[in-house]
Scaffold this motif. Sequence first.
Motif, PDB file in Angstrom:
ATOM      1  N   SER A  24       0.803  -1.231   0.000  1.00  0.00           N
ATOM      2  CA  SER A  24       0.000   0.000   0.000  1.00  0.00           C
ATOM      3  C   SER A  24       0.839   1.287   0.000  1.00  0.00           C
ATOM      4  O   SER A  24       0.312   2.368  -0.214  1.00  0.00           O
ATOM      5  CB  SER A  24      -0.955   0.014   1.204  1.00  0.00           C
ATOM      6  OG  SER A  24      -0.232   0.142   2.415  1.00  0.00           O
ATOM      7  N   PHE A  25       2.147   1.181   0.244  1.00  0.00           N
ATOM      8  CA  PHE A  25       2.975   2.396   0.315  1.00  0.00           C
ATOM      9  C   PHE A  25       3.252   2.937  -1.083  1.00  0.00           C
ATOM     10  O   PHE A  25       3.697   2.212  -1.972  1.00  0.00           O
ATOM     11  CB  PHE A  25       4.292   2.115   1.043  1.00  0.00           C
ATOM     12  CG  PHE A  25       5.102   3.360   1.292  1.00  0.00           C
ATOM     13  CD1 PHE A  25       4.623   4.357   2.127  1.00  0.00           C
ATOM     14  CD2 PHE A  25       6.332   3.533   0.682  1.00  0.00           C
ATOM     15  CE1 PHE A  25       5.366   5.516   2.356  1.00  0.00           C
ATOM     16  CE2 PHE A  25       7.077   4.676   0.906  1.00  0.00           C
ATOM     17  CZ  PHE A  25       6.594   5.673   1.742  1.00  0.00           C
ATOM     18  N   TYR A  26       2.978   4.232  -1.261  1.00  0.00           N
ATOM     19  CA  TYR A  26       3.220   4.901  -2.545  1.00  0.00           C
ATOM     20  C   TYR A  26       4.409   5.835  -2.366  1.00  0.00           C
ATOM     21  O   TYR A  26       4.284   6.965  -1.897  1.00  0.00           O
ATOM     22  CB  TYR A  26       1.962   5.661  -2.979  1.00  0.00           C
ATOM     23  CG  TYR A  26       2.045   6.229  -4.371  1.00  0.00           C
ATOM     24  CD1 TYR A  26       2.093   5.399  -5.483  1.00  0.00           C
ATOM     25  CD2 TYR A  26       2.067   7.608  -4.567  1.00  0.00           C
ATOM     26  CE1 TYR A  26       2.168   5.921  -6.764  1.00  0.00           C
ATOM     27  CE2 TYR A  26       2.135   8.140  -5.842  1.00  0.00           C
ATOM     28  CZ  TYR A  26       2.190   7.289  -6.939  1.00  0.00           C
ATOM     29  OH  TYR A  26       2.264   7.805  -8.207  1.00  0.00           O
ATOM     30  N   LYS A  27       5.591   5.340  -2.744  1.00  0.00           N
ATOM     31  CA  LYS A  27       6.851   6.026  -2.468  1.00  0.00           C
ATOM     32  C   LYS A  27       6.949   7.418  -3.093  1.00  0.00           C
ATOM     33  O   LYS A  27       7.455   8.350  -2.442  1.00  0.00           O
ATOM     34  CB  LYS A  27       8.019   5.151  -2.924  1.00  0.00           C
ATOM     35  CG  LYS A  27       9.343   5.584  -2.357  1.00  0.00           C
ATOM     36  CD  LYS A  27      10.424   4.575  -2.667  1.00  0.00           C
ATOM     37  CE  LYS A  27      11.742   5.026  -2.037  1.00  0.00           C
ATOM     38  NZ  LYS A  27      12.815   4.057  -2.301  1.00  0.00           N
ATOM     39  N   PRO A  28       6.481   7.630  -4.351  1.00  0.00           N
ATOM     40  CA  PRO A  28       6.632   8.963  -4.954  1.00  0.00           C
ATOM     41  C   PRO A  28       6.004  10.097  -4.136  1.00  0.00           C
ATOM     42  O   PRO A  28       6.454  11.242  -4.203  1.00  0.00           O
ATOM     43  CB  PRO A  28       5.940   8.822  -6.317  1.00  0.00           C
ATOM     44  CG  PRO A  28       6.003   7.378  -6.628  1.00  0.00           C
ATOM     45  CD  PRO A  28       5.909   6.680  -5.306  1.00  0.00           C
ATOM     46  N   ARG A  29       4.957   9.803  -3.350  1.00  0.00           N
ATOM     47  CA  ARG A  29       4.291  10.845  -2.568  1.00  0.00           C
ATOM     48  C   ARG A  29       4.394  10.597  -1.060  1.00  0.00           C
ATOM     49  O   ARG A  29       3.783  11.315  -0.282  1.00  0.00           O
ATOM     50  CB  ARG A  29       2.802  10.936  -2.966  1.00  0.00           C
ATOM     51  CG  ARG A  29       2.542  11.247  -4.430  1.00  0.00           C
ATOM     52  CD  ARG A  29       2.987  12.646  -4.828  1.00  0.00           C
ATOM     53  NE  ARG A  29       2.210  13.687  -4.220  1.00  0.00           N
ATOM     54  CZ  ARG A  29       1.035  14.129  -4.680  1.00  0.00           C
ATOM     55  NH1 ARG A  29       0.508  13.606  -5.780  1.00  0.00           N
ATOM     56  NH2 ARG A  29       0.400  15.098  -4.064  1.00  0.00           N
ATOM     57  N   ILE A  71      -5.064  -0.654   0.962  1.00  0.00           N
ATOM     58  CA  ILE A  71      -5.341  -0.943   2.383  1.00  0.00           C
ATOM     59  C   ILE A  71      -6.674  -1.680   2.510  1.00  0.00           C
ATOM     60  O   ILE A  71      -6.782  -2.693   3.204  1.00  0.00           O
ATOM     61  CB  ILE A  71      -5.357   0.361   3.217  1.00  0.00           C
ATOM     62  CG1 ILE A  71      -3.972   1.005   3.250  1.00  0.00           C
ATOM     63  CG2 ILE A  71      -5.835   0.076   4.644  1.00  0.00           C
ATOM     64  CD1 ILE A  71      -3.955   2.416   3.818  1.00  0.00           C
ATOM     65  N   ILE A  72      -7.699  -1.158   1.823  1.00  0.00           N
ATOM     66  CA  ILE A  72      -9.027  -1.784   1.865  1.00  0.00           C
ATOM     67  C   ILE A  72      -8.970  -3.226   1.355  1.00  0.00           C
ATOM     68  O   ILE A  72      -9.554  -4.135   1.957  1.00  0.00           O
ATOM     69  CB  ILE A  72     -10.043  -0.950   1.050  1.00  0.00           C
ATOM     70  CG1 ILE A  72     -10.358   0.348   1.798  1.00  0.00           C
ATOM     71  CG2 ILE A  72     -11.322  -1.741   0.772  1.00  0.00           C
ATOM     72  CD1 ILE A  72     -11.194   1.337   1.007  1.00  0.00           C
ATOM     73  N   LYS A  73      -8.250  -3.423   0.260  1.00  0.00           N
ATOM     74  CA  LYS A  73      -8.125  -4.772  -0.321  1.00  0.00           C
ATOM     75  C   LYS A  73      -7.536  -5.755   0.689  1.00  0.00           C
ATOM     76  O   LYS A  73      -7.978  -6.892   0.803  1.00  0.00           O
ATOM     77  CB  LYS A  73      -7.246  -4.701  -1.579  1.00  0.00           C
ATOM     78  CG  LYS A  73      -7.204  -5.965  -2.378  1.00  0.00           C
ATOM     79  CD  LYS A  73      -6.397  -5.755  -3.653  1.00  0.00           C
ATOM     80  CE  LYS A  73      -6.352  -7.029  -4.475  1.00  0.00           C
ATOM     81  NZ  LYS A  73      -5.556  -6.870  -5.699  1.00  0.00           N
ATOM     82  N   SER A  74      -6.542  -5.291   1.450  1.00  0.00           N
ATOM     83  CA  SER A  74      -5.915  -6.143   2.457  1.00  0.00           C
ATOM     84  C   SER A  74      -6.830  -6.361   3.664  1.00  0.00           C
ATOM     85  O   SER A  74      -6.979  -7.488   4.148  1.00  0.00           O
ATOM     86  CB  SER A  74      -4.597  -5.509   2.906  1.00  0.00           C
ATOM     87  OG  SER A  74      -4.041  -6.221   3.976  1.00  0.00           O
ATOM     88  N   LEU A  75      -7.460  -5.279   4.149  1.00  0.00           N
ATOM     89  CA  LEU A  75      -8.286  -5.371   5.361  1.00  0.00           C
ATOM     90  C   LEU A  75      -9.503  -6.270   5.175  1.00  0.00           C
ATOM     91  O   LEU A  75      -9.880  -6.996   6.099  1.00  0.00           O
ATOM     92  CB  LEU A  75      -8.743  -3.980   5.796  1.00  0.00           C
ATOM     93  CG  LEU A  75      -7.698  -3.051   6.395  1.00  0.00           C
ATOM     94  CD1 LEU A  75      -8.338  -1.717   6.771  1.00  0.00           C
ATOM     95  CD2 LEU A  75      -7.025  -3.678   7.614  1.00  0.00           C
TER      96      LEU A  75
END
Length: 199
Positions: free
Chosen positions: A70-75, A83-87
């Motif tokens: 879920s981490f978006y490194k550019p921002r 996150i929703i997909k995982s939860l």
Amino acid sequence: MKYSIFILIFILCCCTNKRENESAEKNQKVIVIQPLGNFDSKQSQKVFSEIKAINPKVILKQNIEFPETSFYKPRNRYRADSIIKSLKNKIGNDSVIVGLSHFDISTTKNNIVDWGVMGLGYMPGKACVVSDFRLSKKNRNNQFYKLVLHELGHTAGLAHCNIKTCLMRDAEGGNPLDEEKDFCKKCKSFLKDKGWQLI
């Protein structure tokens, strides 16, 4: 005879209301509160207490790390959709889960690949996520609770509402949470049918 008819009607109404209430309570899903990363335990406990007032079926989980994907490194922020997909895979069919975050979150909106949001929930859905990163410092706790209710409203099946004081109002890229007072009559009625114990 006249009083007997009134008594009979009263009893029938009471029985009907009791069955409707029992049916609505049966429809109410368990709300799982899932703090993410370093989310403050006092704040998650506060959300738990507030949700419990409208739904006794609520569980507060221990903090977990954000999903790696879920981490978006550019921002330097997290993708709400990931996150929703995982939860949603962490709960059963009788539950809905809300992730709580202090970090900024984003999703794809229209032609914008990485659009920052305060929260995201699919309609209907099993999971949603909210972040206090974009909330005002002044009324942060109150705004955060309204945000949680808004996204849980989506998971229950509510769309955005045109009434400006309704908690289901579309933020439209801003932060109108201080203007929102409660669910409007229509949205409240919808949620009561889903078992929410709203006044």
